[in-house]
Scaffold this motif. Structure first.
Motif, PDB file in Angstrom:
ATOM      1  N   LYS A  80       2.298   1.726  -3.448  1.00  0.00           N
ATOM      2  CA  LYS A  80       1.475   2.048  -4.445  1.00  0.00           C
ATOM      3  C   LYS A  80       1.131   3.606  -4.123  1.00  0.00           C
ATOM      4  CE  LYS A  80      -3.112   0.887  -5.915  1.00  0.00           C
ATOM      5  NZ  LYS A  80      -4.575  -0.085  -5.758  1.00  0.00           N
ATOM      6  N   TYR A  81       0.899   3.968  -2.845  1.00  0.00           N
ATOM      7  CA  TYR A  81       0.524   5.458  -2.600  1.00  0.00           C
ATOM      8  C   TYR A  81       1.433   6.450  -3.309  1.00  0.00           C
ATOM      9  CZ  TYR A  81      -0.486   9.733   0.003  1.00  0.00           C
ATOM     10  OH  TYR A  81      -0.539  10.934   0.548  1.00  0.00           O
ATOM     11  N   HIS A  82       2.928   5.934  -3.236  1.00  0.00           N
ATOM     12  CA  HIS A  82       3.827   6.702  -3.613  1.00  0.00           C
ATOM     13  C   HIS A  82       4.330   6.664  -5.169  1.00  0.00           C
ATOM     14  CE1 HIS A  82       5.261   9.141  -0.247  1.00  0.00           C
ATOM     15  NE2 HIS A  82       5.030   7.854   0.539  1.00  0.00           N
ATOM     16  N   ARG A  83       3.319   5.691  -5.750  1.00  0.00           N
ATOM     17  CA  ARG A  83       3.565   5.497  -7.387  1.00  0.00           C
ATOM     18  C   ARG A  83       4.681   4.790  -7.601  1.00  0.00           C
ATOM     19  NH1 ARG A  83       0.476  10.851  -9.991  1.00  0.00           N
ATOM     20  NH2 ARG A  83      -1.492  10.738  -8.781  1.00  0.00           N
ATOM     21  N   ILE A  84       5.458   4.042  -6.779  1.00  0.00           N
ATOM     22  CA  ILE A  84       6.612   3.156  -6.918  1.00  0.00           C
ATOM     23  C   ILE A  84       6.261   2.021  -7.717  1.00  0.00           C
ATOM     24  CG2 ILE A  84       8.566   2.356  -6.008  1.00  0.00           C
ATOM     25  CD1 ILE A  84       8.448   4.378  -3.852  1.00  0.00           C
ATOM     26  N   PRO A  85       6.399   1.768  -9.002  1.00  0.00           N
ATOM     27  CA  PRO A  85       6.193   0.476  -9.456  1.00  0.00           C
ATOM     28  C   PRO A  85       7.056  -0.925  -8.838  1.00  0.00           C
ATOM     29  CG  PRO A  85       7.552   1.651 -11.008  1.00  0.00           C
ATOM     30  CD  PRO A  85       7.381   2.634  -9.736  1.00  0.00           C
TER      31      PRO A  85
ATOM     32  N   ILE B  74      13.317   6.818 -10.343  1.00  0.00           N
ATOM     33  CA  ILE B  74      12.370   7.813  -9.649  1.00  0.00           C
ATOM     34  C   ILE B  74      13.080   8.344  -8.539  1.00  0.00           C
ATOM     35  CG2 ILE B  74      10.382   7.486  -8.150  1.00  0.00           C
ATOM     36  CD1 ILE B  74       9.618   4.905  -9.547  1.00  0.00           C
TER      37      ILE B  74
ATOM     38  N   ASP C 291       0.921  -0.993  -0.079  1.00  0.00           N
ATOM     39  CA  ASP C 291      -0.068  -0.027   0.047  1.00  0.00           C
ATOM     40  C   ASP C 291       0.916   1.285  -0.175  1.00  0.00           C
ATOM     41  OD1 ASP C 291      -2.308  -1.721  -0.132  1.00  0.00           O
ATOM     42  OD2 ASP C 291      -2.609  -1.378   2.289  1.00  0.00           O
TER      43      ASP C 291
END
Length: 414
Positions: free
Chosen positions: A223-228, A293, A220
């Motif tokens: 995902k929140y920090h948009r890290i694939p 990133i 979670d």
């Protein structure tokens, strides 16, 4: 181990008593530390630094001062306030102590000394049994307390193995009046007329940055920090500082990608006393591509999740006083590749619980090796965690301070 719900516990400063550490360090060790604390109980101690936010000193003093108070040792934490001009000066001092050749002008000396004097006028330390000053920012304070009866101790947290001589000769005049100078490692010791002690830093294993996370919490958070997470992650977490070699990390990642598929994540923040951080961040952003990133955030849960999920954690420093981000990643069982400098090489035994590197090519080669060998990754991580449990937990640092405070204990001025 806390009585608070996890979401609340991770949002507090993290007050943990010695009893919390007993399952990790053993009852005998906890009892020994407790007996030493009994001797120091009712002492009044003051720590003085330049920021409550960002950097290794804050990471150490937050749990340490809380633990000391929990054990009956009245421990304050004061800050020196500074202007942008003052912190520009002290950043130069920091860089010079780590070996950068630069001039520290008479005007800069005047700014530095005057701001410290101004801070001294509102520090009332008469009832203290010991005063502990951290790093160069507040260093000259001791000169403004000539009538002191309590011991003054200066702790230097930076890599002092080869300071720029003109700047060190200037600062040494402020170090000499202290009762002791404390360095992270013996190789940082200098020619001084005052006593010298050596004390390695440590981490709080219960903090939001280091506590256990569930797999769902890790997913979670990423995902929140948009890290694939479709490719293995290679991560470096540190303040945006030239000595952390972020450009070298990016280049090592590019070289490694010729043989393995991976994504690089660089996470950092800027301490309030570091005016260079924004410049370094902009340089990093101009050097990246779509497989890198960069996140400038202050989120301990993100740090925790990344260090637990990443296939490789880097700390490719070219100078490093100790390197608490290495300690944190090792505590989570990560495969860590660190620069062969300073305190990193006192944590990592090359090939045993991680890898040490000196060049971009070496870093790239080790990234490839670890990503291609999951069993190696697990073996390094298991040994790394045990190293931290044995040597680098906050309970050990607390014991070091108890030993030091009782060694320099003097009658207080009533």
């Amino acid at each position: 181990m806390s009585l608070l719900p996890p979401a609340i516990d991770r949002s507090t400063l993290g007050l943990h008593s010695l009893e919390h550490y007993a399952p990790l360090i053993g009852a005998a060790t906890a009892d020994r530390i407790g007996r030493k604390a009994d001797r120091a109980r009712m002492m009044q101690v003051a720590h003085i630094s330049s920021t409550f936010y960002g950097g290794g000193v804050t990471e150490i003093l937050t749990p340490l001062t809380l633990m000391m108070n929990a054990m009956g040792i009245e421990t304050d934490w004061h800050l020196v306030q500074g202007t942008p001009g003052f912190f520009a000066c002290t950043k130069k001092l920091h860089n010079a102590l780590q070996g950068q050749e630069l001039e520290f002008s008479e005007q800069e000396k005047a700014i530095y000394e005057e701001v410290v004097f101004e801070n001294a006028t509102r520090l009332h330390l008469e009832k203290c049994d010991a005063v502990i000053v951290h790093d160069p920012q507040p260093l000259p304070l001791v000169r403004h307390f000539a009538e002191r009866e309590m011991p003054w101790l200066w702790q230097c947290h930076v890599d002092l193995s080869s300071p720029h001589p003109p700047v060190w000769n200037y600062l040494r005049g402020f170090v000499e009046p202290y009762d002791a100078a404390i360095f992270s490692l013996p190789e940082y010791g200098q020619s001084l007329g005052t006593d010298q002690r050596f004390m390695t830093p440590a981490i709080d294993p219960f903090s939001a940055k280091n506590a256990e996370l569930s797999e769902q919490e890790i997913r979670d958070t990423l995902k929140y920090h948009r890290i694939p997470t479709d490719r293995p992650l290679v991560t470096q977490i540190s303040r945006f500082d030239r000595w952390k070699d972020p450009i070298g990390v990016i280049e090592a990642h590019r070289k490694a990608r010729r043989q393995v598929d991976c994504t690089l994540v660089l996470v950092g923040n800027n301490a309030s006393d570091d005016p260079e951080g924004h410049v370094i961040l902009e340089t990093i952003k101009r050097s990246i591509d779509d497989r890198v990133i960069v996140l400038a955030v202050d989120d301990p849960i993100l740090v925790n999740a990344l260090q637990r999920h990443s296939a490789v954690v880097l700390q490719k420093s070219t100078r490093e006083g100790f390197g608490l981000t290495v300690t944190e990643a090792m505590w989570k069982g990560a495969a860590v590749i660190g620069g062969n400098v300073g305190g990193i090489r006192h944590q990592i035994t090359d090939g045993e619980n991680g890898f040490l590197v000196s060049t971009v090519d070496q870093a790239a080669d080790r990234i490839v090796q670890v990503l291609k060998d999951p069993q190696l990754r697990q073996r390094l991580g298991a040994r790394a965690k045990e190293t931290v449990r044995e040597k680098f937990l906050m309970s050990r640092l607390l014991e070091d301070w108890l030993d030091l405070l009782t060694r320099y204990e003097r009658p207080v001025c009533q």
